[in-house]
Design a protein around this motif. Sequence first.
Motif, short mmCIF file in Angstrom:
data_model
loop_
_atom_site.label_atom_id
_atom_site.label_comp_id
_atom_site.label_asym_id
_atom_site.label_seq_id
_atom_site.Cartn_x
_atom_site.Cartn_y
_atom_site.Cartn_z
N VAL A 126 -88.05 -30.21 93.36
CA VAL A 126 -86.63 -30.10 93.71
C VAL A 126 -85.89 -29.20 92.72
O VAL A 126 -85.09 -28.34 93.11
CB VAL A 126 -85.97 -31.49 93.77
N PHE A 127 -86.15 -29.37 91.42
CA PHE A 127 -85.49 -28.53 90.41
C PHE A 127 -85.86 -27.06 90.59
O PHE A 127 -85.01 -26.17 90.48
CB PHE A 127 -85.85 -29.00 89.01
N LEU A 128 -87.13 -26.81 90.85
CA LEU A 128 -87.57 -25.43 91.07
C LEU A 128 -86.88 -24.83 92.29
O LEU A 128 -86.38 -23.70 92.25
CB LEU A 128 -89.09 -25.37 91.25
N LEU A 129 -86.85 -25.57 93.39
CA LEU A 129 -86.22 -25.07 94.62
C LEU A 129 -84.73 -24.81 94.39
O LEU A 129 -84.21 -23.75 94.78
CB LEU A 129 -86.41 -26.08 95.75
N CYS A 130 -84.04 -25.75 93.77
CA CYS A 130 -82.60 -25.58 93.53
C CYS A 130 -82.33 -24.36 92.66
O CYS A 130 -81.40 -23.60 92.92
CB CYS A 130 -82.03 -26.83 92.88
N ALA A 131 -83.15 -24.18 91.62
CA ALA A 131 -82.95 -23.06 90.70
C ALA A 131 -83.11 -21.73 91.41
O ALA A 131 -82.28 -20.81 91.26
CB ALA A 131 -83.93 -23.16 89.54
N TYR A 132 -84.16 -21.59 92.22
CA TYR A 132 -84.41 -20.31 92.86
C TYR A 132 -83.48 -20.05 94.05
O TYR A 132 -83.12 -18.90 94.31
CB TYR A 132 -85.88 -20.21 93.29
N VAL A 133 -83.06 -21.10 94.73
CA VAL A 133 -82.07 -20.93 95.80
C VAL A 133 -80.75 -20.46 95.21
O VAL A 133 -80.07 -19.59 95.77
CB VAL A 133 -81.89 -22.24 96.60
N THR A 134 -80.37 -21.02 94.06
CA THR A 134 -79.14 -20.60 93.39
C THR A 134 -79.19 -19.13 93.00
O THR A 134 -78.23 -18.38 93.23
CB THR A 134 -78.89 -21.46 92.14
N VAL A 135 -80.30 -18.71 92.41
CA VAL A 135 -80.46 -17.30 92.03
C VAL A 135 -80.39 -16.40 93.26
O VAL A 135 -79.74 -15.34 93.24
CB VAL A 135 -81.79 -17.09 91.27
N TYR A 136 -81.03 -16.83 94.35
CA TYR A 136 -81.00 -16.04 95.59
C TYR A 136 -79.57 -15.89 96.12
O TYR A 136 -79.16 -14.81 96.55
CB TYR A 136 -81.89 -16.68 96.64
N MET A 137 -78.82 -16.99 96.10
CA MET A 137 -77.45 -16.93 96.60
C MET A 137 -76.58 -15.99 95.77
O MET A 137 -75.75 -15.26 96.30
CB MET A 137 -76.83 -18.33 96.61
N ILE A 138 -76.79 -16.00 94.44
CA ILE A 138 -75.97 -15.17 93.56
C ILE A 138 -76.32 -13.69 93.69
O ILE A 138 -75.44 -12.83 93.81
CB ILE A 138 -76.13 -15.62 92.09
N TYR A 139 -77.61 -13.38 93.69
CA TYR A 139 -78.03 -11.98 93.67
C TYR A 139 -78.43 -11.46 95.05
O TYR A 139 -78.70 -10.26 95.19
CB TYR A 139 -79.20 -11.80 92.70
N GLY A 140 -78.46 -12.35 96.04
CA GLY A 140 -78.84 -11.94 97.37
C GLY A 140 -77.74 -12.16 98.39
O GLY A 140 -76.94 -11.28 98.67
N LYS A 141 -77.68 -13.36 98.92
CA LYS A 141 -76.80 -13.66 100.05
C LYS A 141 -75.32 -13.40 99.78
O LYS A 141 -74.62 -12.84 100.60
CB LYS A 141 -77.00 -15.13 100.48
N PHE A 142 -74.85 -13.79 98.59
CA PHE A 142 -73.42 -13.63 98.28
C PHE A 142 -73.18 -12.70 97.09
O PHE A 142 -72.24 -12.88 96.32
CB PHE A 142 -72.79 -15.01 98.00
#
Length: 220
Positions: A66-82
């Motif tokens: 869960v920690f790994l998923l949350c960390a990488y989803v957060t990075v994706y949202m910052i540098y990717g989606k938004f």
Amino acid sequence: MNVFRILGDLSHLLAMILLLGKIWRSKCCSGISGKSQILFALVFTTRYLDLFTNFISVYNTVMKVVFLLCAYVTVYMIYGKFRKTFDSENDTFRLEFLLVPVIGLSFLENYSFTPLEILWTFSIYLESVAILPQLFMISKTGEAETITTHYLFFLGLYRALYLANWIRRYQTENFYDQIAVVSGVVQTIFYCDFFYLYVTKGRCADSSVAGTGRCHPFTS
């Protein structure tokens, strides 16, 4: 396992969920340091390599994933989606100032000179300073959104609870991990510094553009 460890893990998880929820609901990364989130993703990656080699418990495995998923989803949202809403102009902390000494210290001070042990030690040292780009961003802009302060509060609470966990383990198991404890104390001090900065010069807003409830994209 004791109550302080469990509450610490839950506080850590809540902090990450609050941050993800903020980004997803507002579709905005304003006020969030992408560099800190990259460092946290690196922390979890290097710490949880034993996920494939060492099974401790279902709880332990689930939390790591869960920690790994949350960390990488957060990075994706910052540098990717938004990414258009990411305030890169104020997220300017030089990561090499943290990575170089942490890497060097990991090779000099560890419990065993093996790849997994050095990477684990690296993750402990890095976590103690990973929040600095976020604190630097807040001190530079002089403001922080309410949800960002909640995120930092629960991260600070997680570290405080882990200190209590280590004290409890020392009392009941005579267990003492010098690297983890010293790094945890350093990290807790940085969170205390955040509260000082926020009280003395920070200001809260419920949105990145005070009073509008909207997030404006940043342009270079």
